[in-house]
Design a protein around this motif. Structure first.
Motif, PDB file in Angstrom:
ATOM      1  N   ALA A   6       0.691  -1.182  -0.136  1.00 43.40           N
ATOM      2  CA  ALA A   6       0.058  -0.076  -0.038  1.00 43.40           C
ATOM      3  C   ALA A   6       0.892   1.236   0.020  1.00 43.40           C
ATOM      4  O   ALA A   6       0.443   2.129  -0.729  1.00 43.40           O
ATOM      5  CB  ALA A   6      -0.943  -0.041   1.132  1.00 43.40           C
ATOM      6  N   LEU A   7       2.030   1.401   0.684  1.00 42.53           N
ATOM      7  CA  LEU A   7       2.932   2.342   0.648  1.00 42.53           C
ATOM      8  C   LEU A   7       3.515   2.608  -0.489  1.00 42.53           C
ATOM      9  O   LEU A   7       3.733   4.055  -0.912  1.00 42.53           O
ATOM     10  CB  LEU A   7       4.003   2.202   1.914  1.00 42.53           C
ATOM     11  CG  LEU A   7       3.462   2.508   3.424  1.00 42.53           C
ATOM     12  CD1 LEU A   7       4.678   2.175   4.403  1.00 42.53           C
ATOM     13  CD2 LEU A   7       2.932   3.893   3.548  1.00 42.53           C
ATOM     14  N   THR A   8       4.117   1.426  -1.407  1.00 41.57           N
ATOM     15  CA  THR A   8       4.761   1.758  -2.444  1.00 41.57           C
ATOM     16  C   THR A   8       3.764   2.052  -3.742  1.00 41.57           C
ATOM     17  O   THR A   8       3.932   2.800  -4.520  1.00 41.57           O
ATOM     18  CB  THR A   8       5.378   0.544  -2.920  1.00 41.57           C
ATOM     19  OG1 THR A   8       4.369  -0.498  -3.186  1.00 41.57           O
ATOM     20  CG2 THR A   8       6.473   0.170  -2.106  1.00 41.57           C
ATOM     21  N   GLY A   9       2.455   1.724  -3.497  1.00 41.01           N
ATOM     22  CA  GLY A   9       1.571   2.346  -4.380  1.00 41.01           C
ATOM     23  C   GLY A   9       1.023   3.635  -4.340  1.00 41.01           C
ATOM     24  O   GLY A   9       0.586   4.181  -5.246  1.00 41.01           O
ATOM     25  N   CYS A  10       1.507   4.458  -3.253  1.00 46.82           N
ATOM     26  CA  CYS A  10       1.234   5.920  -3.117  1.00 46.82           C
ATOM     27  C   CYS A  10       2.303   6.620  -3.187  1.00 46.82           C
ATOM     28  O   CYS A  10       2.266   7.763  -3.106  1.00 46.82           O
ATOM     29  CB  CYS A  10       0.637   6.085  -1.560  1.00 46.82           C
ATOM     30  SG  CYS A  10      -0.758   5.239  -1.481  1.00 46.82           S
ATOM     31  N   THR A  11       3.539   6.064  -3.572  1.00 48.54           N
ATOM     32  CA  THR A  11       4.714   6.926  -4.209  1.00 48.54           C
ATOM     33  C   THR A  11       4.408   7.953  -5.127  1.00 48.54           C
ATOM     34  O   THR A  11       4.011   7.598  -6.274  1.00 48.54           O
ATOM     35  CB  THR A  11       5.750   6.009  -4.249  1.00 48.54           C
ATOM     36  OG1 THR A  11       5.955   5.014  -3.363  1.00 48.54           O
ATOM     37  CG2 THR A  11       7.319   6.706  -4.410  1.00 48.54           C
ATOM     38  N   PRO A  12       4.640   9.308  -5.084  1.00 47.55           N
ATOM     39  CA  PRO A  12       4.512   9.930  -6.090  1.00 47.55           C
ATOM     40  C   PRO A  12       5.459  10.012  -7.155  1.00 47.55           C
ATOM     41  O   PRO A  12       6.777   9.634  -6.824  1.00 47.55           O
ATOM     42  CB  PRO A  12       4.623  11.619  -5.285  1.00 47.55           C
ATOM     43  CG  PRO A  12       5.564  11.309  -4.139  1.00 47.55           C
ATOM     44  CD  PRO A  12       5.311   9.764  -3.827  1.00 47.55           C
TER      45      PRO A  12
END
Length: 53
Positions: A6-12
């Motif tokens: 989930a954190l890597t999916g929100c990386t700008p």
């Protein structure tokens, strides 16, 4: 593991692309110059001599 995904999916992300058209730069440049000539005193006297010219 799910939290990590989930954190890597929100990386700008930043995406840089070259322009389709060429870049045109218009410049108005005015160049002025001044030339100063310094003549030796003897040569200056020679040039002012009326008998030579």
């Amino acid at each position: 593991m799910i939290a990590l995904l989930a954190l890597t999916g929100c990386t700008p992300t930043v995406k840089i692309e070259p322009p389709d058209k060429p870049i045109v730069i218009n410049l108005n440049v005015k160049i002025e110059h001044e030339i100063k000539i310094k003549v030796d005193k003897d040569l200056d006297e020679l040039l002012t001599n009326d008998e030579l010219f």
